[in-house]
Design a protein around this motif. Structure first.
Motif, PDB file in Angstrom:
ATOM      1  N   ILE A 137       7.828  -1.025  -5.722  1.00  0.00           N
ATOM      2  CA  ILE A 137       7.032  -0.127  -6.560  1.00  0.00           C
ATOM      3  C   ILE A 137       6.380  -0.895  -7.702  1.00  0.00           C
ATOM      4  CG2 ILE A 137       7.187   1.829  -8.159  1.00  0.00           C
ATOM      5  CD1 ILE A 137       9.297   3.027  -6.297  1.00  0.00           C
ATOM      6  N   ASN A 138       7.115  -1.829  -8.319  1.00  0.00           N
ATOM      7  CA  ASN A 138       6.527  -2.664  -9.377  1.00  0.00           C
ATOM      8  C   ASN A 138       5.299  -3.394  -8.858  1.00  0.00           C
ATOM      9  OD1 ASN A 138       9.704  -3.774 -10.860  1.00  0.00           O
ATOM     10  ND2 ASN A 138       8.650  -1.830 -10.995  1.00  0.00           N
ATOM     11  N   ARG A 139       5.401  -3.968  -7.667  1.00  0.00           N
ATOM     12  CA  ARG A 139       4.280  -4.749  -7.099  1.00  0.00           C
ATOM     13  C   ARG A 139       3.113  -3.832  -6.758  1.00  0.00           C
ATOM     14  NH1 ARG A 139       8.711  -7.867  -4.371  1.00  0.00           N
ATOM     15  NH2 ARG A 139       8.763  -9.875  -5.445  1.00  0.00           N
ATOM     16  N   MET A 173      -2.355  -0.285  -7.031  1.00  0.00           N
ATOM     17  CA  MET A 173      -2.007   1.041  -6.453  1.00  0.00           C
ATOM     18  C   MET A 173      -2.892   1.381  -5.247  1.00  0.00           C
ATOM     19  SD  MET A 173      -1.534   2.890 -10.139  1.00  0.00           S
ATOM     20  CE  MET A 173      -2.991   2.022 -10.754  1.00  0.00           C
ATOM     21  N   LEU A 174      -2.913   0.478  -4.266  1.00  0.00           N
ATOM     22  CA  LEU A 174      -3.748   0.672  -3.087  1.00  0.00           C
ATOM     23  C   LEU A 174      -3.236   1.836  -2.252  1.00  0.00           C
ATOM     24  CD1 LEU A 174      -4.321  -3.027  -1.966  1.00  0.00           C
ATOM     25  CD2 LEU A 174      -5.753  -1.568  -3.428  1.00  0.00           C
ATOM     26  N   PRO A 175      -4.139   2.573  -1.550  1.00  0.00           N
ATOM     27  CA  PRO A 175      -3.714   3.726  -0.739  1.00  0.00           C
ATOM     28  C   PRO A 175      -2.938   3.306   0.522  1.00  0.00           C
ATOM     29  CG  PRO A 175      -6.064   3.362  -0.506  1.00  0.00           C
ATOM     30  CD  PRO A 175      -5.605   2.414  -1.577  1.00  0.00           C
ATOM     31  N   TYR A 235      -0.538  10.734  -2.413  1.00  0.00           N
ATOM     32  CA  TYR A 235      -0.981   9.464  -2.982  1.00  0.00           C
ATOM     33  C   TYR A 235      -1.590   9.667  -4.358  1.00  0.00           C
ATOM     34  CZ  TYR A 235      -4.234   5.635  -3.920  1.00  0.00           C
ATOM     35  OH  TYR A 235      -4.931   4.626  -4.524  1.00  0.00           O
ATOM     36  N   GLU A 236      -2.421  10.739  -4.490  1.00  0.00           N
ATOM     37  CA  GLU A 236      -3.098  10.988  -5.761  1.00  0.00           C
ATOM     38  C   GLU A 236      -2.099  11.234  -6.885  1.00  0.00           C
ATOM     39  OE1 GLU A 236      -3.914  12.345  -2.868  1.00  0.00           O
ATOM     40  OE2 GLU A 236      -5.818  11.288  -2.545  1.00  0.00           O
ATOM     41  N   LEU A 237      -1.037  11.984  -6.585  1.00  0.00           N
ATOM     42  CA  LEU A 237      -0.020  12.260  -7.599  1.00  0.00           C
ATOM     43  C   LEU A 237       0.744  10.994  -7.970  1.00  0.00           C
ATOM     44  CD1 LEU A 237       1.322  15.701  -6.331  1.00  0.00           C
ATOM     45  CD2 LEU A 237       0.113  15.272  -8.490  1.00  0.00           C
ATOM     46  N   TRP A 238       1.062  10.174  -6.985  1.00  0.00           N
ATOM     47  CA  TRP A 238       1.740   8.901  -7.285  1.00  0.00           C
ATOM     48  C   TRP A 238       0.838   8.013  -8.134  1.00  0.00           C
ATOM     49  CZ3 TRP A 238       6.127   5.808  -6.258  1.00  0.00           C
ATOM     50  CH2 TRP A 238       7.213   6.506  -5.724  1.00  0.00           C
ATOM     51  N   LYS A 239      -0.441   7.944  -7.794  1.00  0.00           N
ATOM     52  CA  LYS A 239      -1.349   7.072  -8.540  1.00  0.00           C
ATOM     53  C   LYS A 239      -1.526   7.547  -9.970  1.00  0.00           C
ATOM     54  CE  LYS A 239      -5.938   4.938  -8.339  1.00  0.00           C
ATOM     55  NZ  LYS A 239      -7.207   4.835  -7.566  1.00  0.00           N
ATOM     56  N   SER A 240      -1.683   8.855 -10.174  1.00  0.00           N
ATOM     57  CA  SER A 240      -1.896   9.367 -11.528  1.00  0.00           C
ATOM     58  C   SER A 240      -0.641   9.257 -12.387  1.00  0.00           C
ATOM     59  CB  SER A 240      -2.372  10.817 -11.469  1.00  0.00           C
ATOM     60  OG  SER A 240      -1.393  11.645 -10.859  1.00  0.00           O
ATOM     61  N   ASN A 241       0.524   9.177 -11.765  1.00  0.00           N
ATOM     62  CA  ASN A 241       1.786   9.045 -12.501  1.00  0.00           C
ATOM     63  C   ASN A 241       2.402   7.656 -12.351  1.00  0.00           C
ATOM     64  OD1 ASN A 241       2.679  11.924 -13.513  1.00  0.00           O
ATOM     65  ND2 ASN A 241       1.793  12.215 -11.477  1.00  0.00           N
ATOM     66  N   ALA A 242       1.599   6.695 -11.902  1.00  0.00           N
ATOM     67  CA  ALA A 242       2.143   5.389 -11.514  1.00  0.00           C
ATOM     68  C   ALA A 242       2.892   4.691 -12.644  1.00  0.00           C
ATOM     69  CB  ALA A 242       1.017   4.494 -10.991  1.00  0.00           C
ATOM     70  N   GLN A 243       2.340   4.718 -13.850  1.00  0.00           N
ATOM     71  CA  GLN A 243       2.990   3.992 -14.940  1.00  0.00           C
ATOM     72  C   GLN A 243       4.327   4.631 -15.317  1.00  0.00           C
ATOM     73  OE1 GLN A 243       2.000   1.107 -15.863  1.00  0.00           O
ATOM     74  NE2 GLN A 243       0.047   1.164 -14.780  1.00  0.00           N
ATOM     75  N   LEU A 244       4.384   5.963 -15.303  1.00  0.00           N
ATOM     76  CA  LEU A 244       5.644   6.648 -15.596  1.00  0.00           C
ATOM     77  C   LEU A 244       6.678   6.367 -14.516  1.00  0.00           C
ATOM     78  CD1 LEU A 244       4.287  10.118 -16.816  1.00  0.00           C
ATOM     79  CD2 LEU A 244       5.221   8.268 -18.222  1.00  0.00           C
ATOM     80  N   GLY A 247       0.830  -1.200   0.000  1.00  0.00           N
ATOM     81  CA  GLY A 247       0.000   0.000   0.000  1.00  0.00           C
ATOM     82  C   GLY A 247       0.862   1.245   0.000  1.00  0.00           C
ATOM     83  N   TYR A 248       0.275   2.365  -0.416  1.00  0.00           N
ATOM     84  CA  TYR A 248       1.043   3.597  -0.525  1.00  0.00           C
ATOM     85  C   TYR A 248       1.519   4.066   0.851  1.00  0.00           C
ATOM     86  CZ  TYR A 248       2.206   8.500  -1.143  1.00  0.00           C
ATOM     87  OH  TYR A 248       2.858   9.711  -1.118  1.00  0.00           O
TER      88      TYR A 248
END
Length: 505
Positions: free
Chosen positions: A495-497, A503-505, A462-471, A434-435
């Motif tokens: 981070i891969n996992r 992308m749980l909070p 968390y929101e910024l990490w989630k929205s940019n997660a793939q990058l 989790g984040y």
């Protein structure tokens, strides 16, 4: 802007065992190189005969003959590379570029050091600790980048630069360095110093030992260069030593002398390929095939090896120009690099084809399984989605954990083929991070100084990490980020996992 300059850390003090003896030379191994017509791609850019960085996905970063720095693509054209607008130090005359990881390089100028990453030259926070004069760099299996400097041996890990000391004294005077397994098979960092050959191994996390080796150097024989080859599927890595009188190779069978037609002046290795330059000749060794070749058809003159990459390509300076040389055209693979740890069930893999005629067909092969055909112009083992343009991720869900090799092969109308084999390790998801519990501590320790108010885009929620997660996932997986040094394998896998599990909070 004030700079944070961490003090050097004492990692470990160890006894240094004598490494130079009077042993008889080991058994010889004649090379018998077979001539081949070299595949060549020239660039109009004038290069300096200085250490360079070659990217395994194609291209590289090099010092130019005019004192600048250039990022070249595989076809010889220029790609974007510029100083970051938030740098304080100005970019001076470039002396050399050094490899830090599969996708990042260290650029040395007469004004300091800069990290080359994603088209930017970024001033590291620790650059004043070292200054100029880098001798060599290497990256060991634990993800740490090592820098040999006239003042000592430094490790860059966790965003911190630390000095490895021996009995309280810095390991100054290193003349050559490479990463390769130690004689007991543990991940090692080999270096030459004061006429001796030594190896650093981790005895515990963050604790290192400096060992002597059983290298059969004779009295008066000195080490000129070191080169390491990575492990393949079912094969161990190995170390090569160019001395003042011969070439030595150490693999699981022990030390052997390798007899080339003439003594090389340069030796470089990457992946499973070794290149040697002897006067005007270029030799290449394919460790998986166990064969030597000698390049023919090159322009007249004496080439200088600048850098080599894992596909078997060498970049040389010849007559002031850049030239990439290989035994045969090789496809490049993005989304998967040599030795990568894969934890995701699905991964988009893309083949970049070599310059020249378009192939008749392209296929992927996992280990010895049946080939899987793919469609272009971009190629994925999973093929294309229904929209005809989006790449499907290839699923590793039925792949057993452990070491594997993915090959991509392009076949042409004239019956020739271009092939690239990439060993990797698959460790499927075993937990759901989790984040707040798992990712935020990584952000605070390694990312916040650049991605809160620093040069990078904000990533402090968390929101910024989630929205940019793939990058983010791609950047840490490819070892392009953090900019001040890659995460350790555990952090990358975490981070891969997190991304792969929702992308749980």
């Amino acid at each position: 802007m004030a700079r944070f300059i961490p003090s050097s850390l004492l990692l470990c003090a160890a006894l240094l065992v004598a490494a130079c003896g009077e042993d008889a030379p080991p058994g010889s191994n004649p090379a018998k190189p077979a001539p081949f017509t070299a595949t060549q791609v020239a660039s109009s850019q004038g290069l300096a005969p200085a250490q360079g960085f070659a990217h395994q996905a194609g291209g590289g970063i090099f010092a130019t003959s005019s004192g600048g720095v250039v990022r070249l693509r595989l076809d010889g054209s220029k790609a974007a590379l510029a100083p970051h607008p938030k740098n304080v130090a100005t970019l001076g005359n470039v002396r050399a570029t050094f490899r830090l990881g599969p996708h990042s390089a260290l650029v040395e100028t007469d004004t300091g050091l800069f990290l080359a990453n994603q088209g930017w030259l970024i001033e590291p926070l620790w650059q004043e600790v070292l200054g100029t004069g880098i001798v060599a760099t290497a990256q060991t299996a634990d993800g740490a980048a090592w820098l040999a400097h006239p003042t000592g041996l430094f490790q860059m890990q966790g965003g911190t630069l630390a000095s490895l000391k021996l009995s309280g004294q810095p390991l100054s005077g290193i003349t050559a360095m490479t990463a390769a397994p130690a004689e007991d098979g543990l991940p090692g960092l080999w270096f030459a110093r004061q006429g001796k050959l030594n190896v650093v191994v981790a005895s515990a996390p963050g604790v290192y030992q400096v060992r002597g080796t059983d290298a059969p150097l004779t009295a008066g024989e000195t080490v000129v260069a070191l080169a390491g080859l990575e492990r393949g599927t079912g094969t161990a890595g190995e170390v090569w030593v160019l001395t003042s009188t011969r070439v030595l190779r150490r693999n699981t069978e022990g030390w052997k002398t390798v007899e080339l037609p003439s003594l090389p002046q340069q030796l470089m290795g990457a992946g499973r390929f070794l290149w040697a330059r002897a006067d005007a000749k270029l030799f290449v060794f394919d460790a998986d095939a166990g064969t030597w070749g000698v390049a023919e058809g090159l322009p007249s003159g004496t080439p200088t090896l600048l850098a080599v990459d894992e596909s078997g390509c060498a970049w040389v300076e010849l007559g002031g120009q850049a030239l990439s040389v290989s035994k045969a055209p090789a496809p490049r693979l993005t989304g998967l690099h040599q030795g990568m740890l894969v934890v995701e069930d699905g991964l988009v893999l893309r083949a970049a084809l070599p310059p020249g005629p378009a192939p008749k067909s392209v296929a992927f092969q996992l280990d010895q399984a049946e080939e899987v055909s793919s469609a272009g112009p971009d190629y994925s083992m999973g093929g294309l989605e229904a929209d005809g343009s989006t790449l499907k991720p290839f699923s590793f869900v039925n792949v057993t954990p452990g070491g594997h090799t993915l090959s991509v092969v392009a076949r042409f109308e004239d019956g020739t083929e271009a092939r690239r084999a990439v060993p990797f390790t698959y460790q499927p998801l075993t937990s759901t991070p989790g984040y707040a519990r798992d990712i935020r501590p990584v952000h605070e320790a390694r990312c916040a100084k650049c991605h809160t108010t620093g040069p990078g885009n904000p990533l402090n929620t968390y929101e910024l990490w989630k929205s940019n997660a793939q990058l983010i996932n791609a950047a840490v997986r490819d070892l392009r980020m953090p900019a001040d040094g890659p995460l350790d394998p555990q952090g990358i896998a975490l981070i891969n996992r997190w991304v792969a599990s929702g992308m749980l909070p």
